[in-house]
Design an enzyme around this catalytic site. Structure first.
Site, PDB file in Angstrom:
ATOM      1  N   PRO A  10       0.986  -1.131  -0.043  1.00 13.60           N
ATOM      2  CA  PRO A  10       0.196   0.003   0.111  1.00 13.60           C
ATOM      3  C   PRO A  10       0.540   1.132   0.354  1.00 13.60           C
ATOM      4  CG  PRO A  10      -0.198  -0.761   2.406  1.00 13.60           C
ATOM      5  CD  PRO A  10       0.433  -1.756   1.207  1.00 13.60           C
ATOM      6  N   ASN A  11      -0.089   2.500  -1.164  1.00 14.10           N
ATOM      7  CA  ASN A  11       0.584   3.842  -0.741  1.00 14.10           C
ATOM      8  C   ASN A  11       2.293   4.034  -1.273  1.00 14.10           C
ATOM      9  OD1 ASN A  11      -1.357   4.521   0.692  1.00 14.10           O
ATOM     10  ND2 ASN A  11       0.105   3.939   2.510  1.00 14.10           N
ATOM     11  N   ARG A  18       4.581  11.036  -2.766  1.00 18.35           N
ATOM     12  CA  ARG A  18       5.014  10.409  -0.798  1.00 18.35           C
ATOM     13  C   ARG A  18       5.822  11.338  -0.004  1.00 18.35           C
ATOM     14  NH1 ARG A  18       4.122   4.568   1.336  1.00 18.35           N
ATOM     15  NH2 ARG A  18       4.147   5.175   3.287  1.00 18.35           N
ATOM     16  N   TYR A  23      11.588   8.617   1.743  1.00 18.33           N
ATOM     17  CA  TYR A  23      11.141   7.751   0.721  1.00 18.33           C
ATOM     18  C   TYR A  23      11.842   8.337  -0.995  1.00 18.33           C
ATOM     19  CZ  TYR A  23       7.550   5.927   3.488  1.00 18.33           C
ATOM     20  OH  TYR A  23       7.529   5.350   4.729  1.00 18.33           O
ATOM     21  N   ASN A  74       7.843  -5.820  -1.143  1.00 21.84           N
ATOM     22  CA  ASN A  74       7.851  -4.492  -0.553  1.00 21.84           C
ATOM     23  C   ASN A  74       6.372  -4.262   0.634  1.00 21.84           C
ATOM     24  OD1 ASN A  74       7.520  -1.859   1.358  1.00 21.84           O
ATOM     25  ND2 ASN A  74       9.096  -1.393  -0.051  1.00 21.84           N
ATOM     26  N   ALA A  77       3.038  -1.084   4.717  1.00 24.75           N
ATOM     27  CA  ALA A  77       2.641  -1.263   6.088  1.00 24.75           C
ATOM     28  C   ALA A  77       2.764  -2.275   6.043  1.00 24.75           C
ATOM     29  CB  ALA A  77       1.758   0.513   6.431  1.00 24.75           C
ATOM     30  N   GLU A  98      12.252  -9.428   2.048  1.00 25.46           N
ATOM     31  CA  GLU A  98      11.634  -8.833   2.252  1.00 25.46           C
ATOM     32  C   GLU A  98      12.744  -7.062   1.700  1.00 25.46           C
ATOM     33  OE1 GLU A  98      10.786  -8.707   6.098  1.00 25.46           O
ATOM     34  OE2 GLU A  98      10.185  -6.283   6.169  1.00 25.46           O
ATOM     35  N   HIS A 100      13.079  -2.506   2.018  1.00 23.12           N
ATOM     36  CA  HIS A 100      12.447  -1.276   2.314  1.00 23.12           C
ATOM     37  C   HIS A 100      13.364  -0.099   1.533  1.00 23.12           C
ATOM     38  CE1 HIS A 100       9.228  -3.316   4.795  1.00 23.12           C
ATOM     39  NE2 HIS A 100      10.592  -4.034   4.871  1.00 23.12           N
ATOM     40  N   ARG A 107      13.514   3.885  12.262  1.00 23.57           N
ATOM     41  CA  ARG A 107      12.279   4.973  12.339  1.00 23.57           C
ATOM     42  C   ARG A 107      11.696   4.477  13.759  1.00 23.57           C
ATOM     43  NH1 ARG A 107       9.153   4.466   6.768  1.00 23.57           N
ATOM     44  NH2 ARG A 107       8.372   6.173   7.518  1.00 23.57           N
TER      45      ARG A 107
HETATM   46  C1  DQA Z   1       8.297   0.785   3.723  1.00 24.34           C
HETATM   47  C2  DQA Z   1       8.769   0.823   5.411  1.00 24.34           C
HETATM   48  C3  DQA Z   1       7.582   1.095   5.629  1.00 24.34           C
HETATM   49  O1  DQA Z   1       7.102   1.152   7.550  1.00 24.34           O
HETATM   50  C4  DQA Z   1       6.176   1.953   5.309  1.00 24.34           C
HETATM   51  O2  DQA Z   1       4.998   2.048   6.077  1.00 24.34           O
HETATM   52  C5  DQA Z   1       6.237   1.778   3.675  1.00 24.34           C
HETATM   53  C6  DQA Z   1       7.060   2.158   3.256  1.00 24.34           C
HETATM   54  C7  DQA Z   1       9.517   1.257   3.144  1.00 24.34           C
HETATM   55  O3  DQA Z   1      10.072   0.667   2.007  1.00 24.34           O
HETATM   56  O4  DQA Z   1      10.565   2.064   3.456  1.00 24.34           O
HETATM   57  O5  DQA Z   1       5.057   2.070   3.742  1.00 24.34           O
HETATM   58  O6  DQA Z   1       8.160  -0.388   3.416  1.00 24.34           O
END
Ligand code: DQA
Length: 147
Positions: A10-11, A18, A23, A74, A77, A98, A100, A107
């Protein structure tokens, strides 16, 4: 040729606009282009999906069985909340890495725990778009050594 499923949670469709301080400015299309180039170098194939919906990601993980050799994800959240995505990865038992963009461990405390890490081959966190590139490299090498 190894066939890798790349999943974005998501997002991540908002990348580029964003929270750029966290990011960066690269868009999801930029990251896909980076991964396409890396895949070519590694002589692998990638298929990419982004979804804001947990069930869609779970269905994609199930559908990877028999089609893909490994998963680069990835989970956004969902990393910190989704027992269901963790169970899907454990269920199909496909090697998964995985990644990020941000370093989740430096964080907020709620980002420090990953439900996915225990069922992943490994986790790469904190290198921006390079996390994906490094993750793909590591996953493909892992699969090549296994076969
Ligand atoms: C994320 C880190 C997560 O905590 C966050 O909710 C994201 C992006 C990252 O790529 O740094 O949506 O996965």
């Amino acid at each position: 040729m190894l066939n890798i499923l790349v999943l974005h949670g998501p997002n991540l469709n908002l990348l580029g606009r964003r929270e750029p301080g966290v990011y960066g400015l690269a868009t999801l299309d930029d990251i896909t282009a980076l991964l396409e180039r890396e895949a070519q170098t590694l002589e692998a194939k990638i298929e990419t999906l982004q979804s804001n919906h947990e069930g869609v990601l779970i269905d994609a993980i199930h559908d990877a069985l028999g089609k893909h050799d490994g998963i680069l994800i990835n989970p956004g959240a969902y990393t910190h909340t989704s027992v269901a995505i963790r169970d899907a990865i454990a269920g199909v038992n496909l090697p998964t890495v995985e990644v990020h963009l941000s370093n989740i461990h430096r964080r907020e405390p709620f980002r420090h725990h990953s439900y996915i890490a225990p069922v992943a081959v490994g986790q790469i966190s904190g290198f921006g778009p390079d996390s994906y590139r490094l993750g793909l490299y590591a996953l493909v090498n892992y699969l090549k050594q296994k076969s």
